[in-house]
Design a protein around this motif. Sequence first.
Motif, PDB file in Angstrom:
ATOM      1  N   TRP A  79       0.652  -1.215   0.110  1.00  0.00           N
ATOM      2  CA  TRP A  79      -0.068   0.184   0.042  1.00  0.00           C
ATOM      3  C   TRP A  79       0.849   1.286   0.093  1.00  0.00           C
ATOM      4  N   THR A  80       2.169   1.383   0.017  1.00  0.00           N
ATOM      5  CA  THR A  80       2.894   2.499   0.062  1.00  0.00           C
ATOM      6  C   THR A  80       3.715   2.454  -1.182  1.00  0.00           C
ATOM      7  N   THR A  81       4.595   3.260  -1.377  1.00  0.00           N
ATOM      8  CA  THR A  81       5.698   3.466  -2.266  1.00  0.00           C
ATOM      9  C   THR A  81       7.001   3.292  -2.120  1.00  0.00           C
ATOM     10  N   ALA A  82       6.987   2.629  -0.556  1.00  0.00           N
ATOM     11  CA  ALA A  82       8.248   2.292  -0.289  1.00  0.00           C
ATOM     12  C   ALA A  82       9.084   1.421  -1.030  1.00  0.00           C
ATOM     13  N   PRO A  83      10.443   1.331  -1.371  1.00  0.00           N
ATOM     14  CA  PRO A  83      11.150   0.454  -2.039  1.00  0.00           C
ATOM     15  C   PRO A  83      11.049  -0.945  -1.833  1.00  0.00           C
ATOM     16  N   HIS A  84      11.238  -1.868  -2.584  1.00  0.00           N
ATOM     17  CA  HIS A  84      11.097  -3.283  -2.194  1.00  0.00           C
ATOM     18  C   HIS A  84      11.969  -4.021  -3.093  1.00  0.00           C
ATOM     19  N   PRO A  85      12.977  -4.946  -2.339  1.00  0.00           N
ATOM     20  CA  PRO A  85      13.041  -4.853  -0.876  1.00  0.00           C
ATOM     21  C   PRO A  85      13.556  -3.736  -0.190  1.00  0.00           C
ATOM     22  N   TYR A  86      13.221  -3.456   1.028  1.00  0.00           N
ATOM     23  CA  TYR A  86      13.581  -2.219   1.570  1.00  0.00           C
ATOM     24  C   TYR A  86      14.737  -2.576   2.344  1.00  0.00           C
ATOM     25  N   THR A  87      16.073  -2.011   1.931  1.00  0.00           N
ATOM     26  CA  THR A  87      17.222  -2.288   2.536  1.00  0.00           C
ATOM     27  C   THR A  87      17.734  -1.411   3.828  1.00  0.00           C
ATOM     28  N   THR A  88      18.709  -1.737   4.648  1.00  0.00           N
ATOM     29  CA  THR A  88      19.339  -1.124   5.380  1.00  0.00           C
ATOM     30  C   THR A  88      19.802   0.116   5.051  1.00  0.00           C
ATOM     31  N   ALA A  89      20.337   0.236   3.503  1.00  0.00           N
ATOM     32  CA  ALA A  89      20.617   1.635   3.117  1.00  0.00           C
ATOM     33  C   ALA A  89      19.550   2.305   2.940  1.00  0.00           C
ATOM     34  N   ASP A  90      18.408   1.949   2.667  1.00  0.00           N
ATOM     35  CA  ASP A  90      17.183   2.610   2.424  1.00  0.00           C
ATOM     36  C   ASP A  90      16.881   3.277   3.727  1.00  0.00           C
ATOM     37  N   ALA A  91      16.959   2.659   4.782  1.00  0.00           N
ATOM     38  CA  ALA A  91      16.393   2.931   6.326  1.00  0.00           C
ATOM     39  C   ALA A  91      17.612   4.345   6.591  1.00  0.00           C
ATOM     40  N   GLU A  92      18.619   3.939   6.194  1.00  0.00           N
ATOM     41  CA  GLU A  92      19.672   4.951   6.695  1.00  0.00           C
ATOM     42  C   GLU A  92      19.386   6.155   5.901  1.00  0.00           C
ATOM     43  N   ARG A  93      19.005   6.215   4.561  1.00  0.00           N
ATOM     44  CA  ARG A  93      18.868   7.343   3.930  1.00  0.00           C
ATOM     45  C   ARG A  93      17.676   8.197   4.541  1.00  0.00           C
ATOM     46  N   TRP A  94      16.612   7.365   4.948  1.00  0.00           N
ATOM     47  CA  TRP A  94      15.493   7.729   5.424  1.00  0.00           C
ATOM     48  C   TRP A  94      15.627   8.545   6.879  1.00  0.00           C
ATOM     49  N   VAL A  95      16.310   7.851   7.731  1.00  0.00           N
ATOM     50  CA  VAL A  95      16.696   8.154   9.389  1.00  0.00           C
ATOM     51  C   VAL A  95      17.430   9.505   9.185  1.00  0.00           C
ATOM     52  N   ARG A  96      18.714   9.479   8.322  1.00  0.00           N
ATOM     53  CA  ARG A  96      19.826  10.452   8.379  1.00  0.00           C
ATOM     54  C   ARG A  96      19.487  11.728   7.427  1.00  0.00           C
ATOM     55  N   GLY A  97      18.646  11.410   6.437  1.00  0.00           N
ATOM     56  CA  GLY A  97      18.446  12.637   5.448  1.00  0.00           C
ATOM     57  C   GLY A  97      17.023  12.807   5.086  1.00  0.00           C
TER      58      GLY A  97
END
Length: 211
Positions: A40-58
């Motif tokens: 139901w979202t536009t989040a990347p799949h698979p969602y990687t640690t690098a994706d989470a790092e970009r979200w949290v840090r940037g």
Amino acid sequence: MTLTFPDVSISTERLVLRPFEEADIPAYTEMMNDEQITAWTTAPHPYTTADAERWVRGAAPARRSGGRGIALAVTEFLTQRLVGAVQLRDTDWRTRATEAAYVTAPWARGEGYATEALLATAKWLFRDQGFERLELRTPADNTAGQQVAQKTGAISEGVLRNAWIARTRTEDGGWTAIRTDLIVWSLLPEDLEGGAEDLADFGYASFTELS
């Protein structure tokens, strides 16, 4: 000067909504790989640690500093465990209106956490920030998202036809994009007055500006 929301922590009886932290990255990565969130979202799949790092840090802090909204991690008050996230986006400072989006970790569903977090955010938005409209948009087949909107007291305003691209499982276990309608909901300050009893049940709320 760019208008921005304050750096804030919002507390309820069971939850703390706060800015994302480095320590959230593993749990956020796991949560964002859930099938319902993928669908139901536009989040990347698979969602990687690098994706989470970009979200949290940037991306998450930039949402606030750029005046576009705010992104908050939703955590259990007692355990500090990440149970979900609430975002405000597409904020219009002239009309004092914004759109909310929310996700919940699979293990935390069925506890009313999404409703509690969304209501606390709305109360802060209306009473502390002087906003006049909170909008939600739920894909037509996302019944869980629609139930959260209904439980907050939001009013269904209509349907945006063919306005969203969701994802569904294929026979081989992969994912494919499908078009779907969006149901538009709104929550206004006066709508919360009717939900005062519900607000009291959840122990709403206190707000702390962090900077």
